[in-house]
Design an enzyme around this catalytic site. Structure first.
Site, PDB file in Angstrom:
ATOM      1  N   LYS A   1     145.094  27.951  90.696  1.00 48.29           N
ATOM      2  CA  LYS A   1     145.111  28.647  91.993  1.00 48.29           C
ATOM      3  C   LYS A   1     145.080  27.646  93.152  1.00 48.29           C
ATOM      4  O   LYS A   1     145.676  27.882  94.202  1.00 48.29           O
ATOM      5  CB  LYS A   1     143.916  29.614  92.090  1.00 48.29           C
ATOM      6  CG  LYS A   1     144.102  30.839  91.193  1.00 48.29           C
ATOM      7  CD  LYS A   1     142.865  31.731  91.123  1.00 48.29           C
ATOM      8  CE  LYS A   1     143.052  32.760  90.011  1.00 48.29           C
ATOM      9  NZ  LYS A   1     141.912  33.636  89.829  1.00 48.29           N
TER      10      LYS A   1
ATOM     11  N   ASN B   1     136.441  47.410  93.606  1.00 52.96           N
ATOM     12  CA  ASN B   1     135.812  46.558  92.583  1.00 52.96           C
ATOM     13  C   ASN B   1     134.336  46.360  92.914  1.00 52.96           C
ATOM     14  O   ASN B   1     133.835  46.877  93.905  1.00 52.96           O
ATOM     15  CB  ASN B   1     136.555  45.214  92.483  1.00 52.96           C
ATOM     16  CG  ASN B   1     136.552  44.483  93.811  1.00 52.96           C
ATOM     17  OD1 ASN B   1     135.506  44.146  94.351  1.00 52.96           O
ATOM     18  ND2 ASN B   1     137.741  44.258  94.359  1.00 52.96           N
TER      19      ASN B   1
ATOM     20  N   ASP C   1     149.061  38.559  98.975  1.00 50.33           N
ATOM     21  CA  ASP C   1     147.988  37.586  98.755  1.00 50.33           C
ATOM     22  C   ASP C   1     147.606  36.991 100.124  1.00 50.33           C
ATOM     23  O   ASP C   1     148.367  36.213 100.710  1.00 50.33           O
ATOM     24  CB  ASP C   1     148.448  36.485  97.790  1.00 50.33           C
ATOM     25  CG  ASP C   1     147.285  35.607  97.358  1.00 50.33           C
ATOM     26  OD1 ASP C   1     146.496  35.182  98.224  1.00 50.33           O
ATOM     27  OD2 ASP C   1     147.159  35.368  96.146  1.00 50.33           O
ATOM     28  N   ILE C   2     146.455  37.390 100.620  1.00 54.06           N
ATOM     29  CA  ILE C   2     146.047  36.989 101.977  1.00 54.06           C
ATOM     30  C   ILE C   2     145.885  35.474 102.065  1.00 54.06           C
ATOM     31  O   ILE C   2     146.405  34.821 102.974  1.00 54.06           O
ATOM     32  CB  ILE C   2     144.721  37.694 102.364  1.00 54.06           C
ATOM     33  CG1 ILE C   2     144.925  39.213 102.335  1.00 54.06           C
ATOM     34  CG2 ILE C   2     144.237  37.222 103.737  1.00 54.06           C
ATOM     35  CD1 ILE C   2     143.641  40.010 102.480  1.00 54.06           C
TER      36      ILE C   2
ATOM     37  N   LYS D   1     148.280  28.196  95.508  1.00 51.45           N
ATOM     38  CA  LYS D   1     148.055  28.757  96.844  1.00 51.45           C
ATOM     39  C   LYS D   1     147.934  27.662  97.909  1.00 51.45           C
ATOM     40  O   LYS D   1     147.540  27.948  99.039  1.00 51.45           O
ATOM     41  CB  LYS D   1     146.800  29.644  96.828  1.00 51.45           C
ATOM     42  CG  LYS D   1     146.880  30.784  95.793  1.00 51.45           C
ATOM     43  CD  LYS D   1     145.803  31.841  96.002  1.00 51.45           C
ATOM     44  CE  LYS D   1     145.792  32.839  94.846  1.00 51.45           C
ATOM     45  NZ  LYS D   1     145.103  34.085  95.153  1.00 51.45           N
TER      46      LYS D   1
ATOM     47  N   ASP E   1     144.304  43.436  93.871  1.00 49.13           N
ATOM     48  CA  ASP E   1     145.633  42.852  93.625  1.00 49.13           C
ATOM     49  C   ASP E   1     146.730  43.904  93.689  1.00 49.13           C
ATOM     50  O   ASP E   1     147.894  43.577  93.895  1.00 49.13           O
ATOM     51  CB  ASP E   1     145.657  42.162  92.258  1.00 49.13           C
ATOM     52  CG  ASP E   1     144.845  40.867  92.276  1.00 49.13           C
ATOM     53  OD1 ASP E   1     144.782  40.243  93.354  1.00 49.13           O
ATOM     54  OD2 ASP E   1     144.275  40.502  91.230  1.00 49.13           O
TER      55      ASP E   1
ATOM     56  N   LYS F   1     144.005  66.017  99.077  1.00 52.04           N
ATOM     57  CA  LYS F   1     143.261  65.683  97.856  1.00 52.04           C
ATOM     58  C   LYS F   1     144.096  65.997  96.617  1.00 52.04           C
ATOM     59  O   LYS F   1     144.680  67.092  96.519  1.00 52.04           O
ATOM     60  CB  LYS F   1     141.965  66.512  97.842  1.00 52.04           C
ATOM     61  CG  LYS F   1     141.098  66.228  96.650  1.00 52.04           C
ATOM     62  CD  LYS F   1     139.902  67.150  96.617  1.00 52.04           C
ATOM     63  CE  LYS F   1     139.193  67.040  95.287  1.00 52.04           C
ATOM     64  NZ  LYS F   1     138.200  68.069  95.085  1.00 52.04           N
TER      65      LYS F   1
HETATM   66  N1  CTP Z   1     143.005  36.550  97.395  1.00 50.66           N
HETATM   67  C1  CTP Z   1     143.550  36.996  98.590  1.00 50.66           C
HETATM   68  N2  CTP Z   1     144.402  38.069  98.590  1.00 50.66           N
HETATM   69  C2  CTP Z   1     144.715  38.699  97.459  1.00 50.66           C
HETATM   70  C3  CTP Z   1     144.160  38.252  96.220  1.00 50.66           C
HETATM   71  C4  CTP Z   1     143.298  37.167  96.240  1.00 50.66           C
HETATM   72  O1  CTP Z   1     143.253  36.439  99.638  1.00 50.66           O
HETATM   73  N3  CTP Z   1     145.539  39.745  97.500  1.00 50.66           N
HETATM   74  C5  CTP Z   1     142.131  35.390  97.422  1.00 50.66           C
HETATM   75  C6  CTP Z   1     140.687  35.676  97.078  1.00 50.66           C
HETATM   76  O2  CTP Z   1     139.923  35.980  98.220  1.00 50.66           O
HETATM   77  C7  CTP Z   1     140.234  34.379  96.423  1.00 50.66           C
HETATM   78  C8  CTP Z   1     141.493  33.837  95.790  1.00 50.66           C
HETATM   79  O3  CTP Z   1     142.567  34.498  96.438  1.00 50.66           O
HETATM   80  O4  CTP Z   1     139.812  33.436  97.367  1.00 50.66           O
HETATM   81  C9  CTP Z   1     141.613  34.035  94.325  1.00 50.66           C
HETATM   82  O5  CTP Z   1     141.435  35.378  94.027  1.00 50.66           O
HETATM   83  P1  CTP Z   1     141.554  35.912  92.534  1.00 50.66           P
HETATM   84  O6  CTP Z   1     141.484  37.395  92.545  1.00 50.66           O
HETATM   85  O7  CTP Z   1     140.600  35.142  91.649  1.00 50.66           O
HETATM   86  O8  CTP Z   1     142.987  35.394  92.172  1.00 50.66           O
HETATM   87  P2  CTP Z   1     144.340  36.081  91.999  1.00 50.66           P
HETATM   88  O9  CTP Z   1     145.313  35.198  92.704  1.00 50.66           O
HETATM   89  O10 CTP Z   1     144.307  37.504  92.411  1.00 50.66           O
HETATM   90  O11 CTP Z   1     144.543  35.924  90.440  1.00 50.66           O
HETATM   91  P3  CTP Z   1     143.972  36.778  89.193  1.00 50.66           P
HETATM   92  O12 CTP Z   1     143.411  38.054  89.759  1.00 50.66           O
HETATM   93  O13 CTP Z   1     145.170  36.966  88.346  1.00 50.66           O
HETATM   94  O14 CTP Z   1     142.942  35.904  88.539  1.00 50.66           O
END
Ligand code: CTP
Length: 414
Positions: free
Chosen positions: A347, A220, A316-317, A351, A289, A299
């Site tokens: 969130k 991204n 989700d870390i 979380k 995600d 390749k």
């Molecule tokens: N985050 C994380 N690990 C993941 C996805 C997200 O640690 N696999 C953390 C990001 O670093 C951020 C927070 O979760 O601090 C929210 O991330 P975001 O991408 O906005 O939220 P998602 O839970 O992935 O929700 P969405 O993408 O559906 O908005």
């Protein structure tokens, strides 16, 4: 020994700080070249603006040479405004230092005049402003000047000096500008907060890369700037900082331990391994995600006219760490394109976070990017029972304000 310690403190506080030095019409302007040089030696980036009066005492050419940047002198210069106009200069600064500050420049600040470059910058500047007065002792003692200084101090303008002693005009008294090194120390003091002294902070930053094959990946647009700015701001506030970073083109701030990772899985392992003793976890990373279910060993060759990728969710870390370390203060970030408050608060709950900083990804009215890939950002910060909006500003300053919010809330965690 003591001198070395003071010097190290000054260096660390001013490293990468952006100081906008304003030189006004006073004989002490001859010291501005030395002041610029010493601020740069202490690690600061310096840009200079001069009033018409300032240019009567020292040339813009001199200050351009010592600052390494063009010197700004006029408000209505089309070329200068197209490059770095008064609003950009005001936004750029972490500190506006007016040294020397003449009696006239103080009076103009009190009036809120915007008819010259410095006046307009003072009005537009949201960073701290400091003045180092320099004038004849009778002018300094005059009731009008004293009233102006009192007004400026009420408006949170910092006063550096003046010193007492023999003056250029031959008189003796108060009104001399502080010496350049004294001013460097005073500037440094403004940045020393110590609000996270003794805390260990773990920060994730940047994007992750999820491999498709040995050559390709899904990722991204995250630049990592916000996370790196948070790392710098936490160090500045006295914390020990470990930065777990996805692939970015940034160098680690000084005194930060950086651990490089690529994928979300690697980021999770690295984060878990650093969790011991961690007081604050700040997840700025834009973690993918989803990742490809299968990573091709060789390749992928172009075969069919369409290609369908099968993806699976990554862990989700932030949510995982929040579960593993309930005593750690958890700060999440949320980049949204709509319904910011609703999604961010969702969130925060889901979380189990202590705070979440949400920003709108998109463009400013002039078309410049905000959020991802941008030097600037604005945040809406939410916590249980409270919120605060931090308006558009450079990410370095935004990070400092967010760190102060974290520092203020950390003791509310039981
Ligand atoms: N985050 C994380 N690990 C993941 C996805 C997200 O640690 N696999 C953390 C990001 O670093 C951020 C927070 O979760 O601090 C929210 O991330 P975001 O991408 O906005 O939220 P998602 O839970 O992935 O929700 P969405 O993408 O559906 O908005």
């Amino acid at each position: 020994m003591l001198y070395c310690q003071i010097l190290i403190g000054i260096l660390s506080n001013l490293t990468n700080k952006r100081i906008l030095l304003a030189v006004t019409g006073s004989i002490a302007a001859y010291k501005s070249a030395d002041l610029t040089r010493r601020l740069r030696e202490a690690g600061a980036e310096v840009r200079v603006v001069m009033t018409q009066g300032g240019t009567e005492f020292i040339t813009p050419m001199t200050l351009q040479a010592v600052s390494g940047h063009p010197v700004y002198t006029t408000l209505m210069d089309v070329e200068a405004e197209a490059g770095m106009g008064h609003i950009e200069l005001a936004r750029w600064a972490d500190l506006l230092l007016i040294a020397p500050a003449s009696a006239d420049s103080l009076a103009r600040m009190v009036q809120g005049r915007g008819d010259d470059l410095l006046g307009a910058i003072c009005l537009a500047c949201e960073a701290p402003i400091a003045v180092a007065p320099a004038m004849n002792q009778a002018m300094w003692a005059d009731a009008a000047t004293q009233a102006n200084i009192a007004t400026l101090q009420q408006r949170d303008v910092h006063l550096f000096g003046p010193a007492e002693g023999e003056q250029a005009c031959g008189e003796v008294g108060s009104g001399r500008m502080l010496e350049p090194l004294e001013l460097v120390t005073a500037c440094s003091g403004l940045f020393a907060t110590g609000s996270l002294a003794g805390k260990k902070v773990l920060i994730t930053a940047g994007p992750t890369r999820e491999a498709l094959d040995p050559m390709r990946f899904i990722s991204n647009r995250s630049s990592g700037r916000m996370g790196y700015a948070m790392a710098a701001a936490c160090v500045e506030a006295g914390a020990e900082v470990v930065l777990i970073s996805g692939p970015v083109c940034l160098s680690a701030p000084e005194r930060v331990t950086r651990v490089d990772v690529e994928s979300a899985a690697e980021m999770l392992v690295a984060t878990e391994s650093q969790l011991n003793g961690c007081d604050i976890f700040i997840a700025t990373a834009a973690v993918a995600d989803y990742r490809p279910i299968e990573v091709a060993e060789q390749k992928l060759k172009k075969q069919a006219s369409t290609l369908t990728l099968s993806l699976e969710p990554t862990t989700d870390i932030l949510a995982t760490i929040a579960e593993q370390a309930p005593a750690t203060f958890m700060v999440g970030f949320a980049a949204e394109t709509e319904n910011i408050a609703h999604y961010a608060r969702g969130k925060l709950e889901k979380k189990s976070l202590d705070m979440i900083a949400a920003n709108q990804i998109g463009r400013e009215q002039d078309g410049s990017p905000i959020g991802f890939e941008s030097e600037q950002n604005a945040l809406n910060v939410y916590w249980q029972g409270g919120e605060k909006a931090l308006p558009v500003m450079p990410k370095s300053r935004l990070a400092r304000e967010l760190v102060e919010l974290i520092a203020a809330r950390i003791n509310t965690k039981i």
